[in-house]
Structures are given as structure tokens and as C-alpha cells.
Design an enzyme around this catalytic site. Structure first.
Site, PDB file in Angstrom:
ATOM      1  N   ARG A  80      -1.290  -2.058  10.113  1.00  0.00           N
ATOM      2  CA  ARG A  80      -0.200  -2.809   9.505  1.00  0.00           C
ATOM      3  C   ARG A  80       0.822  -2.993  10.283  1.00  0.00           C
ATOM      4  NH1 ARG A  80       1.660   0.136   4.045  1.00  0.00           N
ATOM      5  NH2 ARG A  80       2.812   1.237   5.592  1.00  0.00           N
ATOM      6  N   LYS A 183       5.989  -4.834   7.080  1.00  0.00           N
ATOM      7  CA  LYS A 183       7.054  -3.953   6.967  1.00  0.00           C
ATOM      8  C   LYS A 183       8.175  -4.088   7.915  1.00  0.00           C
ATOM      9  CE  LYS A 183       7.007   1.092   6.065  1.00  0.00           C
ATOM     10  NZ  LYS A 183       7.506   0.959   4.965  1.00  0.00           N
ATOM     11  N   GLU A 219       7.428  -5.344  -6.250  1.00  0.00           N
ATOM     12  CA  GLU A 219       7.706  -4.347  -5.674  1.00  0.00           C
ATOM     13  C   GLU A 219       8.552  -3.450  -6.406  1.00  0.00           C
ATOM     14  OE1 GLU A 219       5.929  -2.861  -3.463  1.00  0.00           O
ATOM     15  OE2 GLU A 219       6.515  -3.770  -1.641  1.00  0.00           O
TER      16      GLU A 219
HETATM   17  N1  PLP Z   1       6.371  -0.893  -0.546  1.00  0.00           N
HETATM   18  C1  PLP Z   1       7.425  -1.019   0.307  1.00  0.00           C
HETATM   19  C2  PLP Z   1       8.494  -1.885   0.284  1.00  0.00           C
HETATM   20  C3  PLP Z   1       7.457   0.214   0.975  1.00  0.00           C
HETATM   21  O1  PLP Z   1       8.474   0.242   2.006  1.00  0.00           O
HETATM   22  C4  PLP Z   1       6.271   1.196   1.203  1.00  0.00           C
HETATM   23  C5  PLP Z   1       6.372   2.321   2.039  1.00  0.00           C
HETATM   24  O2  PLP Z   1       5.941   2.339   3.132  1.00  0.00           O
HETATM   25  C6  PLP Z   1       5.438   0.993   0.374  1.00  0.00           C
HETATM   26  C7  PLP Z   1       5.451  -0.161  -0.659  1.00  0.00           C
HETATM   27  C8  PLP Z   1       4.175   1.894   0.108  1.00  0.00           C
HETATM   28  O3  PLP Z   1       3.401   1.705   1.143  1.00  0.00           O
HETATM   29  P1  PLP Z   1       2.650   3.122   2.031  1.00  0.00           P
HETATM   30  O4  PLP Z   1       1.640   3.783   0.578  1.00  0.00           O
HETATM   31  O5  PLP Z   1       1.722   2.422   2.862  1.00  0.00           O
HETATM   32  O6  PLP Z   1       3.535   3.996   2.505  1.00  0.00           O
HETATM   33  C1  COI Z   2       7.495   4.776   3.232  1.00  0.00           C
HETATM   34  O1  COI Z   2       7.055   5.083   2.051  1.00  0.00           O
HETATM   35  O2  COI Z   2       7.206   5.125   4.171  1.00  0.00           O
HETATM   36  C2  COI Z   2       8.605   3.973   3.282  1.00  0.00           C
HETATM   37  O3  COI Z   2       8.864   3.112   3.956  1.00  0.00           O
HETATM   38  C3  COI Z   2       9.734   4.043   2.112  1.00  0.00           C
HETATM   39  C4  COI Z   2      11.187   4.213   2.542  1.00  0.00           C
HETATM   40  C5  COI Z   2      11.778   5.389   3.186  1.00  0.00           C
HETATM   41  C6  COI Z   2      11.315   2.784   3.568  1.00  0.00           C
END
Ligand code: PLP
Ligand code: COI
Length: 339
Positions: A80, A183, A219
Site C-alpha cells: 500500500r 494513505k 469512510e
Molecule cells: N481508512 C482510513 C482513512 C485509515 O486511516 C485507516 C487506517 O489505516 C483505515 C481505513 C484502515 O486501514 P487498515 O486496516 O489497513 O489499517
Molecule cells: C491506522 O489505523 O493505522 C490509522 O491510520 C488510523 C489513524 C491513526 C490515522
């Protein structure tokens, strides 16, 4: 063991012993460096500061009952971060550098990996940004990759208890064909004003709708949204949300426990048809949602009556956390043991 109140840790910054850094200059990555400084030296014209050339990742390491440290699905975070780098024209971090940096950051800070059974984990924050100067809007020629770590507790102070969130229609987090799917820092900057307002109005987070039609759920703050309808796990198919690694894992676990999985646009009008809803992500894990308040329409959707978490959310949570801690068989090979 450290004298830290592991069970009371919030999700936040915590000073540890070391971080690791690498610099991309003259078209290549240099050797990884170890630092114990919490600050960095940055050029005043760095593109990260002016034009938002910055991306980050978030993943966790867990200490098991056997004392081993397990890292959850790091390859997906590396992938990612490459997609994020590509999306805003930054140098890519190769997988071997990514792994070397995160595993070194864990082992050097081993005393900060929370003990088994405390509910806390070690959060890793890889960060990549344009460090070289530009004044025209152009990608930098130099990049910095950095990984720091912090022992953390739950993102929402409620822990595994239902939170109330606010559906907002007067803010968008990301534009169609914009950067919502990667991200990058700008997405988070755009989410601060509505999130702050929601906090002040007594809500833990916000639920965004799609920016184009204002019809579909997008989101859930810093996490993905999911709902349970009968025996189906439903989660948005949207080009403007971050493809969550937690959500991807939960879709697999849902199938493993006999649920159907439906990845599709979810109209906000469907909100009153779910039996359970929640937010999922590395930081949020699964955060059950008790109530969604549609701020503009002055309408409330209630779930998790009497603060009770729904049975499927609980099963999904227990299975995910069980795998991460090494208590449940890791049949999909998601964990990497850090030695
Ligand atoms: N959506 C956003 C905007 C996020 O910042 C995150 C955190 O990383 C997620 C979703 C969840 O992604 P992940 O499960 O890969 O941490
Ligand atoms: C995560 O779940 O890693 C996130 O990015 C959430 C937030 C702290 C930005």
C-alpha cells in the site's frame, strides 16, 4: 518488564528508544540508519511541507502467550505504501528495506512491546516524504523513509464498546479520482475539521458519504465501515476509501465463520436495515457503532442496544485478535514472527 501501565495506554505518541531512517538520493536508497533522536532535519523547501508529498502506514506487532512477537500482514502495508508513493510521485520503498526498517524498529524497542494479555500492542508508523527542495509544483528529487514505534491501547477510548458517530454531509474527505484510496497526509488534514466538530458535539468519529452523489457510505473517520445484515458482512466498494488491510482480513474471517461477504456501494438509506455496524482498521481494530446521528437530516440510527456488542462483531473481533496474538491458528499465514 517496563514500568508502564500497559492496560491504560491510549492510542498516541510514546517516546521509545530508537527509530530508523533511510534517505533516497541520486536515484537510490542509502543504508538504513538508526537514531535515538525524536526530531529530523528538513529542508525548508521540502515538497512534503509545501505540496503534501507525504504518505504513511500503520501496522501492529503483538506479543503472544509464547513470548514471540508477531507482525500482522506487513507485506500488505509495504504494497500500500508503494501505491501511495506512486499516487503522489514519490520514490518507492522496496519490500526488503520496508521489512528491515520495521523489524529493526521492533527489535531495538523490544522493551516497549506490550506483554500478552494487556490489550495493548506496538504500533509501527512508517513514513515516507519528499525531503528535497522544490518551489515549482514538482516531485522532490530526495526522499526520507522513517519508522518509529509506540506502544498503544485502543484508538477509541471506549475500547471494544459501541461508540456513537456522526454522519456528515457538509464535508468531504476525498474527491472522486482524488487521493482517498491512498494513505497520504492530505486526506487526514481534510478530515480534521468535521472530526473536531463531531468530538465537540459528543461523537467519537464521523461517517463520510461519497463526494459525488452524497448517497453512499464512504469512510468511517480513520477506518472503514462495515455492517452485518442477517448472515452477511457488507462493506463499501468505493474508490475513495482506503483499502483497509483489517477489512480485507475481516472479509476472509467472515467467510471462514460462514458469513456471506458483500462488497458493494452501500446507500445511506440502507443504514436502518443493518443488525450490527462497526468501524475497522489497524488502530480501530473493530469498533462497534452504537448510534449514527445524521447531522443534516437530524435522524438517528440505533444499533447495539443497551451498549451490547452484536454477536458477529464480537466473533469477528475475537477471531482477528486471536490470530494476531497467536491464540488462534493463523491458517492464512498473515503473521510474521520477528526474531
Ligand atoms: N481508512 C482510513 C482513512 C485509515 O486511516 C485507516 C487506517 O489505516 C483505515 C481505513 C484502515 O486501514 P487498515 O486496516 O489497513 O489499517
Ligand atoms: C491506522 O489505523 O493505522 C490509522 O491510520 C488510523 C489513524 C491513526 C490515522
Amino acid at each position: 518488564m517496563e514500568n508502564i501501565a500497559w492496560g491504560e495506554l491510549p492510542f498516541g505518541y510514546f517516546k521509545t528508544d530508537y527509530n530508523v531512517r533511510a534517505y533516497y538520493r541520486n536515484g537510490k536508497w542509502g543504508e538504513m540508519e538508526i537514531s535515538s533522536s525524536e526530531t529530523i532535519n528538513i529542508h525548508m523547501a521540502a515538497t512534503a511541507l509545501h505540496y503534501g508529498q507525504e504518505a504513511f502506514e500503520g501496522l501492529k506487532a503483538f506479543r503472544g502467550k509464547d513470548g514471540k512477537i508477531r507482525l500482522f500482514r506487513w507485506e500488505e502495508n509495504a504494497k500500500r505504501m508503494r501505491r501511495s508513493a506512486q499516487g503522489i510521485m514519490m520514490a518507492h520503498v522496496p519490500d526488503d528495506l520496508f521489512y528491515k526498517a520495521i523489524s529493526t524498529a521492533i527489535t531495538l524497542n523490544e522493551r516497549f512491546v506490550p506483554p500478552y494479555g494487556t490489550g495493548a500492542s506496538l504500533y509501527l508508523r512508517p513514513l515516507l516524504f519528499g525531503s528535497g527542495p522544490q518551489v515549482g509544483v514538482k516531485p522532490a528529487n530526495e526522499y526520507m523513509f522513517l519508522v518509529f514505534v509506540a506502544p498503544v491501547g485502543p484508538y477509541f477510548k471506549e475500547g471494544f464498546k459501541p461508540v456513537d458517530i456522526q454522519l456528515v454531509r457538509d464535508f468531504d474527505r476525498a474527491a472522486p479520482l482524488g487521493t482517498g484510496h491512498i494513505k497520504v497526509g492530505g486526506n487526514y488534514a481534510a478530515s480534521m475539521l468535521p472530526a473536531d466538530r463531531a468530538h465537540k458535539e459528543g461523537y467519537a468519529s464521523v461517517l463520510f458519504l461519497d463526494a459525488k452523489e452524497k448517497k453512499y457510505i464512504d469512510e468511517a473517520g480513520p477506518a472503514n465501515f462495515f455492517g452485518i445484515k442477517g448472515k452477511t458482512y457488507v462493506t463499501p466498494d468505493s474508490g475513495t476509501i482506503l483499502p483497509s488491510i483489517t477489512n480485507m482480513s475481516l472479509r476472509q474471517i467472515a467467510k471462514d465463520i460462514g458469513l456471506n461477504v458483500d462488497l458493494r456501494p452501500i446507500a445511506a438509506t440502507e443504514l436502518d436495515t443493518f443488525d450490527e455496524v462497526g468501524a475497522c482498521g489497524t488502530a480501530a481494530i473493530i469498533t462497534p457503532i452504537g448510534r449514527i446521528f445524521d447531522r443534516s437530516e437530524n435522524k438517528t440510527y440505533e444499533y447495539a442496544k443497551d451498549g451490547k456488542v452484536g454477536p458477529f462483531s464480537k466473533k469477528l473481533y475475537d477471531t482477528l485478535v486471536g490470530i494476531q496474538l497467536g491464540d488462534i491458528e493463523d491458517k492464512h499465514n498473515w503473521n510474521t514472527i520477528v526474531e
